[in-house]
Design a protein around this motif. Structure first.
Motif, PDB file in Angstrom:
ATOM      1  N   HIS A  15       0.857  -1.176   0.000  1.00  0.00           N
ATOM      2  CA  HIS A  15       0.000   0.000   0.000  1.00  0.00           C
ATOM      3  C   HIS A  15       0.896   1.229   0.000  1.00  0.00           C
ATOM      4  O   HIS A  15       1.674   1.435   0.936  1.00  0.00           O
ATOM      5  CB  HIS A  15      -0.912  -0.013   1.230  1.00  0.00           C
ATOM      6  N   ILE A  16       0.795   2.052  -1.044  1.00  0.00           N
ATOM      7  CA  ILE A  16       1.677   3.199  -1.224  1.00  0.00           C
ATOM      8  C   ILE A  16       0.845   4.458  -1.405  1.00  0.00           C
ATOM      9  O   ILE A  16      -0.097   4.488  -2.205  1.00  0.00           O
ATOM     10  CB  ILE A  16       2.593   3.001  -2.449  1.00  0.00           C
ATOM     11  N   ILE A  17       1.184   5.505  -0.656  1.00  0.00           N
ATOM     12  CA  ILE A  17       0.546   6.811  -0.811  1.00  0.00           C
ATOM     13  C   ILE A  17       1.485   7.732  -1.579  1.00  0.00           C
ATOM     14  O   ILE A  17       2.662   7.857  -1.244  1.00  0.00           O
ATOM     15  CB  ILE A  17       0.201   7.434   0.561  1.00  0.00           C
ATOM     16  N   VAL A  18       0.952   8.349  -2.628  1.00  0.00           N
ATOM     17  CA  VAL A  18       1.680   9.336  -3.419  1.00  0.00           C
ATOM     18  C   VAL A  18       1.042  10.698  -3.159  1.00  0.00           C
ATOM     19  O   VAL A  18      -0.182  10.840  -3.257  1.00  0.00           O
ATOM     20  CB  VAL A  18       1.623   9.009  -4.923  1.00  0.00           C
ATOM     21  N   VAL A  19       1.845  11.673  -2.814  1.00  0.00           N
ATOM     22  CA  VAL A  19       1.347  13.031  -2.605  1.00  0.00           C
ATOM     23  C   VAL A  19       1.637  13.846  -3.862  1.00  0.00           C
ATOM     24  O   VAL A  19       2.789  14.021  -4.250  1.00  0.00           O
ATOM     25  CB  VAL A  19       2.006  13.683  -1.385  1.00  0.00           C
ATOM     26  N   GLY A  20       0.570  14.319  -4.508  1.00  0.00           N
ATOM     27  CA  GLY A  20       0.719  15.129  -5.704  1.00  0.00           C
ATOM     28  C   GLY A  20       0.244  14.412  -6.947  1.00  0.00           C
ATOM     29  O   GLY A  20       0.734  13.327  -7.276  1.00  0.00           O
ATOM     30  N   THR A  27       2.509   9.458 -13.186  1.00  0.00           N
ATOM     31  CA  THR A  27       3.328   8.452 -13.874  1.00  0.00           C
ATOM     32  C   THR A  27       3.807   7.402 -12.897  1.00  0.00           C
ATOM     33  O   THR A  27       3.787   6.192 -13.181  1.00  0.00           O
ATOM     34  CB  THR A  27       4.531   9.118 -14.565  1.00  0.00           C
ATOM     35  N   LEU A  28       4.239   7.836 -11.727  1.00  0.00           N
ATOM     36  CA  LEU A  28       4.671   6.897 -10.700  1.00  0.00           C
ATOM     37  C   LEU A  28       3.528   5.986 -10.267  1.00  0.00           C
ATOM     38  O   LEU A  28       3.686   4.760 -10.177  1.00  0.00           O
ATOM     39  CB  LEU A  28       5.210   7.659  -9.486  1.00  0.00           C
ATOM     40  N   ALA A  29       2.373   6.578  -9.986  1.00  0.00           N
ATOM     41  CA  ALA A  29       1.231   5.787  -9.532  1.00  0.00           C
ATOM     42  C   ALA A  29       0.844   4.744 -10.574  1.00  0.00           C
ATOM     43  O   ALA A  29       0.546   3.592 -10.235  1.00  0.00           O
ATOM     44  CB  ALA A  29       0.054   6.706  -9.239  1.00  0.00           C
ATOM     45  N   LEU A  30       0.857   5.134 -11.840  1.00  0.00           N
ATOM     46  CA  LEU A  30       0.518   4.195 -12.901  1.00  0.00           C
ATOM     47  C   LEU A  30       1.542   3.072 -12.975  1.00  0.00           C
ATOM     48  O   LEU A  30       1.178   1.890 -13.091  1.00  0.00           O
ATOM     49  CB  LEU A  30       0.449   4.935 -14.240  1.00  0.00           C
ATOM     50  N   HIS A  37       0.859  -2.983  -7.136  1.00  0.00           N
ATOM     51  CA  HIS A  37       0.768  -2.319  -5.839  1.00  0.00           C
ATOM     52  C   HIS A  37      -0.555  -1.567  -5.691  1.00  0.00           C
ATOM     53  O   HIS A  37      -1.151  -1.133  -6.678  1.00  0.00           O
ATOM     54  CB  HIS A  37       1.934  -1.349  -5.648  1.00  0.00           C
ATOM     55  N   GLN A  38      -0.984  -1.408  -4.453  1.00  0.00           N
ATOM     56  CA  GLN A  38      -2.178  -0.622  -4.146  1.00  0.00           C
ATOM     57  C   GLN A  38      -1.735   0.823  -3.944  1.00  0.00           C
ATOM     58  O   GLN A  38      -0.952   1.120  -3.040  1.00  0.00           O
ATOM     59  CB  GLN A  38      -2.851  -1.151  -2.881  1.00  0.00           C
ATOM     60  N   VAL A  39      -2.247   1.732  -4.780  1.00  0.00           N
ATOM     61  CA  VAL A  39      -1.757   3.108  -4.776  1.00  0.00           C
ATOM     62  C   VAL A  39      -2.907   4.082  -4.552  1.00  0.00           C
ATOM     63  O   VAL A  39      -3.962   3.983  -5.188  1.00  0.00           O
ATOM     64  CB  VAL A  39      -1.054   3.456  -6.105  1.00  0.00           C
ATOM     65  N   ARG A  40      -2.659   5.028  -3.660  1.00  0.00           N
ATOM     66  CA  ARG A  40      -3.602   6.136  -3.445  1.00  0.00           C
ATOM     67  C   ARG A  40      -2.837   7.440  -3.623  1.00  0.00           C
ATOM     68  O   ARG A  40      -1.731   7.597  -3.113  1.00  0.00           O
ATOM     69  CB  ARG A  40      -4.213   6.076  -2.055  1.00  0.00           C
ATOM     70  N   VAL A 133      -5.879   2.881  -9.415  1.00  0.00           N
ATOM     71  CA  VAL A 133      -5.340   3.921  -8.543  1.00  0.00           C
ATOM     72  C   VAL A 133      -6.487   4.773  -7.997  1.00  0.00           C
ATOM     73  O   VAL A 133      -7.389   5.168  -8.735  1.00  0.00           O
ATOM     74  CB  VAL A 133      -4.343   4.816  -9.304  1.00  0.00           C
ATOM     75  N   GLU A 134      -6.465   5.038  -6.700  1.00  0.00           N
ATOM     76  CA  GLU A 134      -7.441   5.935  -6.084  1.00  0.00           C
ATOM     77  C   GLU A 134      -6.844   7.339  -6.012  1.00  0.00           C
ATOM     78  O   GLU A 134      -5.697   7.509  -5.595  1.00  0.00           O
ATOM     79  CB  GLU A 134      -7.798   5.456  -4.679  1.00  0.00           C
ATOM     80  N   ILE A 135      -7.607   8.343  -6.434  1.00  0.00           N
ATOM     81  CA  ILE A 135      -7.159   9.737  -6.389  1.00  0.00           C
ATOM     82  C   ILE A 135      -8.130  10.525  -5.528  1.00  0.00           C
ATOM     83  O   ILE A 135      -9.322  10.592  -5.827  1.00  0.00           O
ATOM     84  CB  ILE A 135      -7.072  10.344  -7.802  1.00  0.00           C
ATOM     85  N   GLU A 136      -7.617  11.100  -4.443  1.00  0.00           N
ATOM     86  CA  GLU A 136      -8.455  11.876  -3.531  1.00  0.00           C
ATOM     87  C   GLU A 136      -8.012  13.333  -3.562  1.00  0.00           C
ATOM     88  O   GLU A 136      -6.826  13.636  -3.351  1.00  0.00           O
ATOM     89  CB  GLU A 136      -8.367  11.311  -2.118  1.00  0.00           C
ATOM     90  N   LEU A 137      -8.971  14.222  -3.830  1.00  0.00           N
ATOM     91  CA  LEU A 137      -8.681  15.646  -3.985  1.00  0.00           C
ATOM     92  C   LEU A 137      -8.954  16.405  -2.697  1.00  0.00           C
ATOM     93  O   LEU A 137      -9.587  15.897  -1.770  1.00  0.00           O
ATOM     94  CB  LEU A 137      -9.536  16.215  -5.121  1.00  0.00           C
ATOM     95  N   ASN A 138      -8.461  17.652  -2.682  1.00  0.00           N
ATOM     96  CA  ASN A 138      -8.695  18.556  -1.564  1.00  0.00           C
ATOM     97  C   ASN A 138      -8.169  17.980  -0.249  1.00  0.00           C
ATOM     98  O   ASN A 138      -8.793  18.098   0.796  1.00  0.00           O
ATOM     99  CB  ASN A 138     -10.190  18.884  -1.442  1.00  0.00           C
ATOM    100  N   HIS A 139      -6.997  17.340  -0.322  1.00  0.00           N
ATOM    101  CA  HIS A 139      -6.355  16.776   0.863  1.00  0.00           C
ATOM    102  C   HIS A 139      -4.945  17.344   0.981  1.00  0.00           C
ATOM    103  O   HIS A 139      -4.087  17.075   0.148  1.00  0.00           O
ATOM    104  CB  HIS A 139      -6.283  15.248   0.773  1.00  0.00           C
TER     105      HIS A 139
END
Length: 406
Positions: A15-20, A27-30, A37-40, A133-139
Motif C-alpha cells: 500500500h503506497i501513498i503518493v502526494v501530488g 506516472t509513478l502511480a501508474l 501495488h495498491q496506490v492512493r 489507482v485511487e485519487i483523492e482531492l482537496n487533501h
C-alpha cells in the motif's frame, strides 16, 4: 503492512501513498499499479487539472510512455517538430538547427513530441483510474510519522497509514519540508511568461514547425506547435532583480509582455500580438538536497531536483524518476530501493540541472559581445563539427531508463 517487496522471488502487494497528482506523481502511480501495488494519490487542489500549456517529451521520456502503454493515446494529441533551433532575436539567423522528426527517432529509438500538459495529464489520470489507482482531492498533507510497521500520514481532518509515502508535490513540496525542514526556494532572477495562440490566427507569419529558441540580450522566447499544429505554444523568459508576488504563479499583463519583446523578429511579435491571456511564473530553484528519503518516505521530481526550463527536461526527469522508482520498489525492499534510486537518479538530474543553467547564459547572450561570440561559435560548431552537438544531445535524449539493469 510491513511486507517485503520480494520474498523468495514472489511479488508482494504494498500500500503506497503518493502526494501530488502532477505528471510525475501520476506516472509513478501508474507504474506502481501496473506492478500490482495498491496506490492512493492525495492531491491538495479541489479539481484534477494541469496548469500550464505545452511541454516537450523527448525520446528519453517517450520510452517510458511506451513502456507504460500510453504512447498510442498520446499520438492523437501530439505534434512532431522537425528541428531544434536557436535563432537570433531580431534577424532570425540560425545559430543551431538540429534535426528532430524521423532523424531523431532513428537515432534515439523513440520520437520527440510536443504535447499539451492538459492532454498528457488527462491521459495519465484515465490510465491511473483504469489500473485501480485511487485519487483523492482537496487533501493537504500536514505531517507524517515513520514506525517499524508503516508510515502514518497526517492530513487535514484525518490520518492514513501506508507502507510507503512518496512526495511528488513539486518545488513547494510539503513532504520535503517535513523531511528536511522549512527552507524557501530561491528566486533565480528569471520569470517565465507562458501561453498559447491559435495557429489559424497567425497563418500570415508561417511559424516554422520546429522547437525554436529565440535568443536575445537578457531574454529569450521559445515557440512550438501543439495538438497537431492547432496551437502555437510560447514560453518567454526575462531576467528580473526580484519577484514580489505572493503567488509563485500569477496572471500576466499581455500588453506588458508584448512591450517586453517589442522589436523582436516578426515570428515572435506576431505570436505575442495574437495572445489574449498569459500566466507569469517565477523560476525558482533549490540547493542540492542532502538526501531524498527518510525511512519509508522518499521524494520525486521537482520536490527534490527542480529544473529550469532551458533544456525542456523538467517533466522528462520526473517521468524518468517515476519509472526507476516503480521498478526498484517492485524488485527490492524499500530501504534498498530508495538507496539505489537516489544513487542512480541524483547524478543524472544534477547533470541536467547544470546543462539548463548553462543554456540560460547562452540564450540570454550574457557577457555582451562575449555572449554573441559564444552563439557565433555554436553556429560554426553545428555547421562544421556536428558530432560535438550530437554528442551533447545524445547524453540527454539517448538515455533509456527502460533498458537499465535495475
Amino acid at each position: 503492512m510491513d511486507k517485503e517487496f520480494v520474498v523468495n522471488d514472489v511479488h508482494q502487494t504494498c500500500h503506497i501513498i503518493v502526494v501530488g497528482a502532477g505528471i510525475g506523481g501520476l506516472t509513478l502511480a501508474l507504474g506502481l499499479a501496473k506492478q500490482g501495488h495498491q496506490v492512493r494519490i492525495f492531491e491538495q487542489t479541489k479539481t484534477l487539472s494541469e496548469v500550464g500549456a505545452g511541454l516537450q517529451l523527448s525520446a528519453n521520456s517517450m520510452k517510458v510512455m511506451r513502456s507504460l502503454g500510453i504512447d498510442n493515446a498520446l499520438k492523437t494529441h501530439h505534434f512532431a517538430p522537425q528541428n531544434a533551433c536557436i535563432r537570433d532575436y531580431r534577424s532570425g539567423r540560425y545559430y543551431l538547427k538540429s534535426a528532430l522528426g524521423k532523424t531523431a527517432q532513428t537515432r534515439y529509438g523513440a520520437p520527440y513530441w510536443h504535447v499539451h500538459r492538459a492532454d498528457l495529464h488527462s491521459i495519465l489520470v484515465q490510465q491511473c483510474y483504469a489500473n485501480g489507482v485511487e485519487i483523492e482531492l482537496n487533501h493537504r498533507v500536514m505531517g507524517y510519522r515513520n514506525t517499524k510497521q508503516n508510515v502514518t500520514v497526517l492530513l487535514e481532518g484525518k490520518t492514513e497509514q501506508a507502507d510507503l509515502l512518496i512526495g511528488a508535490d513539486g518545488i513547494h513540496s510539503k513532504v520535503r519540508e517535513l523531511m528536511l525542514g522549512i527552507e524557501a526556494p530561491f528566486f533565480t532572477g528569471q520569470v517565465a511568461w507562458r501561453g498559447t495562440v491559435r495557429a489559424d490566427d497567425i497563418k500570415h507569419i508561417n511559424v516554422k514547425p520546429d522547437a525554436t529558441v529565440w535568443a536575445g540580450p537578457n531574454q529569450h522566447l521559445v515557440t512550438y506547435y501543439l495538438r497537431g499544429g492547432e496551437l502555437v505554444n510560447f514560453v518567454a523568459v526575462e531576467e528580473r532583480a526580484e519577484w514580489l508576488q505572493e503567488s509563485w504563479r500569477t496572471e500576466g499583463n499581455v500588453n506588458e509582455l508584448q512591450q517586453k519583446f517589442a522589436g523582436w523578429h516578426p515570428e515572435v511579435t506576431e505570436v505575442l500580438a495574437a495572445c489574449d491571456k498569459t500566466f507569469l511564473w517565477a523560476l525558482n530553484g533549490r540547493p542540492t538536497l542532502t538526501r531524498w528519503s527518510d525511512q519509508r518516505v522518499v521524494l520525486l521530481g521537482d520536490a527534490c531536483h527542480p529544473m529550469l526550463p532551458f533544456m525542456a527536461q523538467g517533466a522528462s526527469m520526473a517521468i524518468e524518476d517515476a519509472y526507476v522508482l516503480a521498478q526498484l520498489l517492485t524488485k527490492y525492499h524499500y530501504s534498498d530501493a530508495y538507496q539505489k534510486y537516489e544513487a542512480l537518479r541524483k547524478p543524472r538530474t544534477t547533470q541536467i540541472q547544470q546543462m539548463s543553467r548553462d543554456n540560460a547564459s547562452l540564450y540570454h547572450m550574457h557577457g555582451g559581445l562575449a555572449g554573441q561570440l559564444k552563439l557565433n561559435a555554436l553556429s560554426l560548431v553545428s555547421r562544421y563539427a556536428k558530432g560535438i552537438v550530437d554528442s551533447k544531445l545524445d547524453q540527454v535524449y539517448g538515455y533509456d531508463v527502460t533498458s537499465l539493469p535495475l
